[in-house]
Write a protein that holds these residues in place. Structure first.
Motif, PDB file in Angstrom:
ATOM      1  N   GLU A 103       0.799  -1.174   0.020  1.00 15.00           N
ATOM      2  CA  GLU A 103       0.118  -0.111   0.170  1.00 15.00           C
ATOM      3  C   GLU A 103       0.724   1.169  -0.041  1.00 15.00           C
ATOM      4  O   GLU A 103       0.336   2.207  -0.632  1.00 15.00           O
ATOM      5  CB  GLU A 103      -0.816   0.049   1.195  1.00 15.00           C
ATOM      6  CG  GLU A 103      -1.949   1.213   1.231  1.00 15.00           C
ATOM      7  CD  GLU A 103      -2.999   1.177   2.577  1.00 15.00           C
ATOM      8  OE1 GLU A 103      -3.454   2.035   2.706  1.00 15.00           O
ATOM      9  OE2 GLU A 103      -2.789   0.119   3.104  1.00 15.00           O
ATOM     10  N   LEU A 104       2.000   1.336   0.739  1.00 19.13           N
ATOM     11  CA  LEU A 104       2.812   2.507   0.777  1.00 19.13           C
ATOM     12  C   LEU A 104       3.481   2.596  -0.584  1.00 19.13           C
ATOM     13  O   LEU A 104       3.597   3.658  -1.178  1.00 19.13           O
ATOM     14  CB  LEU A 104       3.917   2.080   1.839  1.00 19.13           C
ATOM     15  CG  LEU A 104       4.992   3.052   2.050  1.00 19.13           C
ATOM     16  CD1 LEU A 104       4.210   4.592   2.246  1.00 19.13           C
ATOM     17  CD2 LEU A 104       6.088   2.638   3.185  1.00 19.13           C
ATOM     18  N   PHE A 105       4.026   1.451  -1.334  1.00 24.95           N
ATOM     19  CA  PHE A 105       4.540   1.598  -2.646  1.00 24.95           C
ATOM     20  C   PHE A 105       3.510   2.176  -3.546  1.00 24.95           C
ATOM     21  O   PHE A 105       3.729   2.879  -4.287  1.00 24.95           O
ATOM     22  CB  PHE A 105       4.820   0.196  -2.966  1.00 24.95           C
ATOM     23  CG  PHE A 105       6.211  -0.482  -2.207  1.00 24.95           C
ATOM     24  CD1 PHE A 105       6.702   0.250  -1.492  1.00 24.95           C
ATOM     25  CD2 PHE A 105       6.483  -1.609  -2.856  1.00 24.95           C
ATOM     26  CE1 PHE A 105       7.839  -0.209  -0.850  1.00 24.95           C
ATOM     27  CE2 PHE A 105       7.924  -2.354  -2.176  1.00 24.95           C
ATOM     28  CZ  PHE A 105       8.431  -1.536  -1.311  1.00 24.95           C
TER      29      PHE A 105
ATOM     30  N   GLY B  46       9.564   4.789  -9.474  1.00 27.34           N
ATOM     31  CA  GLY B  46       8.325   4.839  -9.616  1.00 27.34           C
ATOM     32  C   GLY B  46       8.123   3.489 -10.732  1.00 27.34           C
ATOM     33  O   GLY B  46       6.974   2.706 -10.927  1.00 27.34           O
ATOM     34  N   ASN B  47       8.915   3.435 -11.991  1.00 30.89           N
ATOM     35  CA  ASN B  47       8.807   2.367 -12.834  1.00 30.89           C
ATOM     36  C   ASN B  47       9.128   1.183 -11.918  1.00 30.89           C
ATOM     37  O   ASN B  47       8.530   0.048 -12.241  1.00 30.89           O
ATOM     38  CB  ASN B  47      10.013   2.590 -13.911  1.00 30.89           C
ATOM     39  CG  ASN B  47       9.707   3.489 -14.833  1.00 30.89           C
ATOM     40  OD1 ASN B  47       8.418   3.864 -14.701  1.00 30.89           O
ATOM     41  ND2 ASN B  47      10.426   4.243 -15.412  1.00 30.89           N
ATOM     42  N   LEU B  48      10.018   0.874 -10.956  1.00 27.58           N
ATOM     43  CA  LEU B  48      10.273  -0.252 -10.254  1.00 27.58           C
ATOM     44  C   LEU B  48       9.013  -0.714  -9.622  1.00 27.58           C
ATOM     45  O   LEU B  48       8.817  -2.044  -9.447  1.00 27.58           O
ATOM     46  CB  LEU B  48      11.733  -0.142  -9.313  1.00 27.58           C
ATOM     47  CG  LEU B  48      12.791   0.214  -9.936  1.00 27.58           C
ATOM     48  CD1 LEU B  48      14.075   0.522  -9.018  1.00 27.58           C
ATOM     49  CD2 LEU B  48      13.315  -1.026 -10.803  1.00 27.58           C
ATOM     50  N   ILE B  49       8.374   0.335  -8.879  1.00 28.07           N
ATOM     51  CA  ILE B  49       7.068   0.107  -7.964  1.00 28.07           C
ATOM     52  C   ILE B  49       6.057  -0.644  -9.022  1.00 28.07           C
ATOM     53  O   ILE B  49       5.190  -1.444  -8.504  1.00 28.07           O
ATOM     54  CB  ILE B  49       6.795   1.153  -7.105  1.00 28.07           C
ATOM     55  CG1 ILE B  49       7.973   1.340  -6.136  1.00 28.07           C
ATOM     56  CG2 ILE B  49       5.415   1.060  -6.535  1.00 28.07           C
ATOM     57  CD1 ILE B  49       7.546   2.936  -5.133  1.00 28.07           C
ATOM     58  N   PHE B  50       6.121   0.119 -10.076  1.00 24.83           N
ATOM     59  CA  PHE B  50       4.756  -0.103 -10.956  1.00 24.83           C
ATOM     60  C   PHE B  50       5.011  -1.610 -11.440  1.00 24.83           C
ATOM     61  O   PHE B  50       3.908  -2.221 -11.275  1.00 24.83           O
ATOM     62  CB  PHE B  50       4.827   0.763 -12.104  1.00 24.83           C
ATOM     63  CG  PHE B  50       3.901   0.466 -13.401  1.00 24.83           C
ATOM     64  CD1 PHE B  50       2.563   0.783 -13.243  1.00 24.83           C
ATOM     65  CD2 PHE B  50       4.402  -0.074 -14.586  1.00 24.83           C
ATOM     66  CE1 PHE B  50       1.571   0.520 -14.288  1.00 24.83           C
ATOM     67  CE2 PHE B  50       3.297  -0.392 -15.521  1.00 24.83           C
ATOM     68  CZ  PHE B  50       2.177  -0.210 -15.359  1.00 24.83           C
ATOM     69  N   ILE B  51       6.024  -2.149 -11.897  1.00 30.49           N
ATOM     70  CA  ILE B  51       6.140  -3.575 -12.099  1.00 30.49           C
ATOM     71  C   ILE B  51       6.123  -4.376 -11.055  1.00 30.49           C
ATOM     72  O   ILE B  51       5.611  -5.577 -11.405  1.00 30.49           O
ATOM     73  CB  ILE B  51       7.632  -3.662 -12.874  1.00 30.49           C
ATOM     74  CG1 ILE B  51       7.928  -2.759 -14.042  1.00 30.49           C
ATOM     75  CG2 ILE B  51       7.896  -5.168 -13.332  1.00 30.49           C
ATOM     76  CD1 ILE B  51       7.196  -2.898 -15.053  1.00 30.49           C
ATOM     77  N   TYR B  52       6.720  -4.154  -9.971  1.00 32.20           N
ATOM     78  CA  TYR B  52       6.290  -5.021  -8.569  1.00 32.20           C
ATOM     79  C   TYR B  52       4.832  -5.071  -8.254  1.00 32.20           C
ATOM     80  O   TYR B  52       4.124  -6.153  -8.128  1.00 32.20           O
ATOM     81  CB  TYR B  52       7.133  -4.167  -7.309  1.00 32.20           C
ATOM     82  CG  TYR B  52       6.720  -4.980  -6.320  1.00 32.20           C
ATOM     83  CD1 TYR B  52       7.317  -6.271  -5.829  1.00 32.20           C
ATOM     84  CD2 TYR B  52       5.925  -4.233  -5.374  1.00 32.20           C
ATOM     85  CE1 TYR B  52       6.916  -6.816  -4.658  1.00 32.20           C
ATOM     86  CE2 TYR B  52       5.588  -4.741  -3.956  1.00 32.20           C
ATOM     87  CZ  TYR B  52       6.225  -6.083  -3.837  1.00 32.20           C
ATOM     88  OH  TYR B  52       5.630  -6.495  -2.535  1.00 32.20           O
ATOM     89  N   LEU B  53       4.170  -3.846  -8.429  1.00 31.23           N
ATOM     90  CA  LEU B  53       2.697  -3.823  -7.988  1.00 31.23           C
ATOM     91  C   LEU B  53       1.950  -4.701  -8.847  1.00 31.23           C
ATOM     92  O   LEU B  53       0.757  -5.145  -8.414  1.00 31.23           O
ATOM     93  CB  LEU B  53       2.389  -2.247  -7.770  1.00 31.23           C
ATOM     94  CG  LEU B  53       2.846  -1.711  -6.601  1.00 31.23           C
ATOM     95  CD1 LEU B  53       2.180  -0.193  -6.469  1.00 31.23           C
ATOM     96  CD2 LEU B  53       2.578  -2.503  -5.237  1.00 31.23           C
ATOM     97  N   LEU B  54       2.166  -4.687 -10.150  1.00 28.35           N
ATOM     98  CA  LEU B  54       1.282  -5.622 -10.915  1.00 28.35           C
ATOM     99  C   LEU B  54       1.427  -6.868 -10.653  1.00 28.35           C
ATOM    100  O   LEU B  54       0.456  -7.679 -11.030  1.00 28.35           O
ATOM    101  CB  LEU B  54       1.723  -5.363 -12.495  1.00 28.35           C
ATOM    102  CG  LEU B  54       1.723  -3.950 -13.116  1.00 28.35           C
ATOM    103  CD1 LEU B  54       2.366  -3.901 -14.667  1.00 28.35           C
ATOM    104  CD2 LEU B  54       0.320  -3.739 -13.047  1.00 28.35           C
ATOM    105  N   SER B  55       2.257  -7.556 -10.048  1.00 31.10           N
ATOM    106  CA  SER B  55       2.352  -8.779  -9.528  1.00 31.10           C
ATOM    107  C   SER B  55       1.865  -9.283  -8.257  1.00 31.10           C
ATOM    108  O   SER B  55       1.745 -10.198  -7.941  1.00 31.10           O
ATOM    109  CB  SER B  55       3.943  -9.086  -9.570  1.00 31.10           C
ATOM    110  OG  SER B  55       4.563  -8.819  -8.425  1.00 31.10           O
TER     111      SER B  55
ATOM    112  N   VAL C 209      -4.109  -2.141  -3.363  1.00 31.06           N
ATOM    113  CA  VAL C 209      -3.166  -1.963  -4.214  1.00 31.06           C
ATOM    114  C   VAL C 209      -3.789  -1.922  -5.647  1.00 31.06           C
ATOM    115  O   VAL C 209      -3.597  -0.871  -6.317  1.00 31.06           O
ATOM    116  CB  VAL C 209      -2.026  -2.749  -4.243  1.00 31.06           C
ATOM    117  CG1 VAL C 209      -0.993  -2.840  -5.379  1.00 31.06           C
ATOM    118  CG2 VAL C 209      -1.246  -2.723  -3.126  1.00 31.06           C
ATOM    119  N   LYS C 210      -4.592  -3.042  -5.934  1.00 33.30           N
ATOM    120  CA  LYS C 210      -5.184  -2.788  -7.314  1.00 33.30           C
ATOM    121  C   LYS C 210      -6.058  -1.925  -7.495  1.00 33.30           C
ATOM    122  O   LYS C 210      -6.224  -1.026  -8.421  1.00 33.30           O
ATOM    123  CB  LYS C 210      -6.306  -4.122  -7.117  1.00 33.30           C
ATOM    124  CG  LYS C 210      -6.955  -4.366  -8.572  1.00 33.30           C
ATOM    125  CD  LYS C 210      -7.706  -5.631  -8.422  1.00 33.30           C
ATOM    126  CE  LYS C 210      -8.510  -5.809  -9.958  1.00 33.30           C
ATOM    127  NZ  LYS C 210      -9.214  -7.113  -9.837  1.00 33.30           N
TER     128      LYS C 210
END
Length: 200
Positions: free
Chosen positions: A56-58, A109-118, A124-125
């Motif tokens: 959620e923080l990410f 932001g890009n690193l978090i984006f890729i991580y959160l998709l998984s 988070v969704k």
């Protein structure tokens, strides 16, 4: 307390900054709330006052980054419209500005984006869906602004173009993280041509 109130809170800004530092050091998966608590010097209760999980923080960091990028993009296209009204260069520059603002493979932001998709997390969704809708709506408004100023052809469907730009943007993020070869990166002019041909 709303997210916008969070962003204006000095303690929360400190948490965001520390979390970004740790992500760049350890990566998203290896970063823990324990790491954030220890490095920030804040109590566990202070962290949990804002979020229930690191994901959620990410998500809130990503939302903040997207808003920041969109503000940069807004300034860029406003300048482009003023400097190159009614020109092909102006329309290309508008699209180019959008992708340049998202073009850093090592950006948190890009690193978090890729991580959160998984991640399988309803909060988070919801954050990701809010980001998608926010970016699509603001993109549509800017394209219409470009149309009103003769930078983008009036025949283009603004909402569809916004969705296509986001689709390319998401793809570029994944490509940048997975690829180690500069040749795999797509030229902005080629993206602009594909989008323009698809919508005219």
């Amino acid at each position: 307390m709303s997210n916008s109130t969070f962003y204006n809170n000095q303690s929360f800004q400190h948490i965001l900054a520390i979390t970004e530092e740790i992500i760049l050091e350890k990566g998203c998966r290896s970063t823990t709330l324990k790491d954030i608590i220890e490095k920030s010097g804040l109590s566990k209760g202070a962290i949990y006052h804002y979020v229930e999980s690191k994901d959620e923080l990410f998500g809130l960091i990503l939302k903040s980054k997207i808003e920041e990028m969109n503000e940069t993009f807004h300034k860029g296209i406003t300048q482009s419209i003023k400097q190159h009204p009614s020109s092909d260069f102006g329309s290309f520059n508008m699209v180019s500005q959008f992708f340049q603002s998202r073009k850093n493979a090592h950006d948190t932001g890009n690193l978090i984006f890729i991580y959160l998709l998984s991640q399988d997390n309803e909060k988070v969704k919801k954050i990701l869906q809010d980001i998608f809708n926010y970016t699509k709506e603001t993109g549509t408004r800017w394209i219409k602004m470009g149309q009103e100023n003769g930078v983008i052809p009036a025949s283009i469907d603004a909402e569809k173009m916004s969705t296509l730009m986001m689709t390319f943007s998401y793809g570029i993020r994944v490509t940048q993280i997975l690829s180690s070869d500069e040749k795999d990166l797509v030229d902005m002019r080629d993206i602009f041509k594909v989008i323009s041909k698809s919508l005219t």
